[in-house]
Design an enzyme around this catalytic site. Structure first.
Site, PDB file in Angstrom:
ATOM      1  N   LYS A  89      -9.880 -11.958   2.800  1.00  0.00           N
ATOM      2  CA  LYS A  89      -8.805 -12.746   2.377  1.00  0.00           C
ATOM      3  C   LYS A  89      -7.130 -12.029   3.161  1.00  0.00           C
ATOM      4  O   LYS A  89      -7.142 -10.777   2.972  1.00  0.00           O
ATOM      5  CB  LYS A  89      -8.701 -13.500   1.107  1.00  0.00           C
ATOM      6  CG  LYS A  89      -9.245 -14.743   1.118  1.00  0.00           C
ATOM      7  CD  LYS A  89      -9.551 -15.409   0.046  1.00  0.00           C
ATOM      8  CE  LYS A  89      -9.936 -16.518  -0.220  1.00  0.00           C
ATOM      9  NZ  LYS A  89     -10.212 -16.942  -1.256  1.00  0.00           N
ATOM     10  N   ARG A 122     -18.971 -13.938  -3.203  1.00  0.00           N
ATOM     11  CA  ARG A 122     -18.539 -15.459  -2.315  1.00  0.00           C
ATOM     12  C   ARG A 122     -18.399 -14.514  -1.194  1.00  0.00           C
ATOM     13  O   ARG A 122     -16.775 -14.172  -0.786  1.00  0.00           O
ATOM     14  CB  ARG A 122     -17.568 -16.984  -2.578  1.00  0.00           C
ATOM     15  CG  ARG A 122     -17.526 -17.097  -1.364  1.00  0.00           C
ATOM     16  CD  ARG A 122     -16.529 -18.353  -1.383  1.00  0.00           C
ATOM     17  NE  ARG A 122     -16.435 -19.576  -0.505  1.00  0.00           N
ATOM     18  CZ  ARG A 122     -15.694 -20.049   0.750  1.00  0.00           C
ATOM     19  NH1 ARG A 122     -15.232 -18.394   0.362  1.00  0.00           N
ATOM     20  NH2 ARG A 122     -16.206 -20.750   1.267  1.00  0.00           N
TER      21      ARG A 122
END
Ligand code: 7PM
Length: 257
Positions: free
Chosen positions: A204, A238
């Protein structure tokens, strides 16, 4: 949970896995590397992304879910906010729903109650298209806690089994770099709410900001944040990079909690 993107504009996989064959090969790698769940997503949720029609999303994800269900025993998660996609995906073999919108779409709560499968409720401030423009909180940890508690109450009121609910603070979804940092530091507050905690940190942009690194240079940063999240109580992660994440988890387990 291994991420299987079937979006042509997916931010880090470059839409490499759109055809069922390629998706299957990618999934096989992740299963061999130790993924316990494969998360199939056909609706790009990256900041600024535009929405996808129900039919387009079905065309992307259903052939892949059918192929996965046929080829492996691993549980399949459908990453969607659309009730029609949830229903069709579960009928095609998915056994888990991952909704970044926390079942706020019309009919979503009722649909999941009927389907009777576990569901991840994720916090997001705003909508994907504009959520990163000016995220604001007075107390991000407190506000995300309150939001998730309300979504759980709505889910249970709609008939969803409380034992089927998983929480996710939604890193990067309407959060500044400092909001993400506060959430990581305060993660144990979420575990105290009851449901198991899932986190998505892999590759991210918070990692990109801290390290000044493009998306293909964020692996070690992802592993570092994943480790912090697990130590602060996350029980589902995840990730894109299953093998190395498994190694980190095995070492954490070896040390013991
Ligand atoms: C920016 C933000 C770019 C998010 C890409 C993403 C999560 C998720 C996604 C998460 C759960 C990505 C995504 N992130 N589902 N779906 N939790 N439950 O990194 O953090 O793949 S999309």
């Amino acid at each position: 949970m291994g991420i299987l993107n079937v979006t042509p504009d997916s931010f880090s996989d470059g839409g490499l896995f759109v055809s069922p064959d390629r998706a299957l090969a990618r999934a096989r790698t992740m299963v061999d590397e130790g993924a316990d769940i494969i998360d199939v997503g056909g609706e790009s949720t990256r900041p600024g992304a535009t929405t996808v029609s129900v039919q387009e999303e079905l065309d992307r994800v259903i052939p892949v879910i059918e192929a996965l269900a046929d080829a492996f025993n691993v549980p399949i998660s459908i990453d969607t906010s659309k009730p029609e996609v949830m229903r069709t995906a579960v009928n095609a073999g998915a056994g888990f729903i991952n909704d970044i919108n926390s079942l706020r779409a019309d009919q979503a709560l009722k649909t999941v109650a009927q389907l009777g499968v576990p569901v991840c409720l994720m916090h997001m401030q705003g909508q994907p298209r504009s959520m990163q423009q000016a995220p604001h909180y007075d107390d991000v940890v407190e506000e995300v806690c309150v939001f998730l508690g309300k979504r759980r109450d709505a889910a249970v009121a709609a008939g969803i089994n409380p034992g089927h609910i998983i929480f996710d603070p939604g890193f990067g979804f309407g959060k500044s770099l400092d909001h993400n940092r506060q959430l990581l530091r305060g993660l144990s507050r979420f575990t105290a709410l009851g449901p198991p905690l899932m986190v998505g940190l892999s590759r991210k942009s918070m990692i990109g900001k801290v390290l000044d690194a493009k998306v293909d240079q964020r692996l070690y940063g992802s592993l570092a944040l994943m480790m912090v999240a697990i130590q602060n109580g996350a029980s589902l992660v995840r990730v894109h990079d299953v093998k190395v994440s498994r190694d980190v988890i095995r070492m954490l387990e070896w040390v013991g909690g």
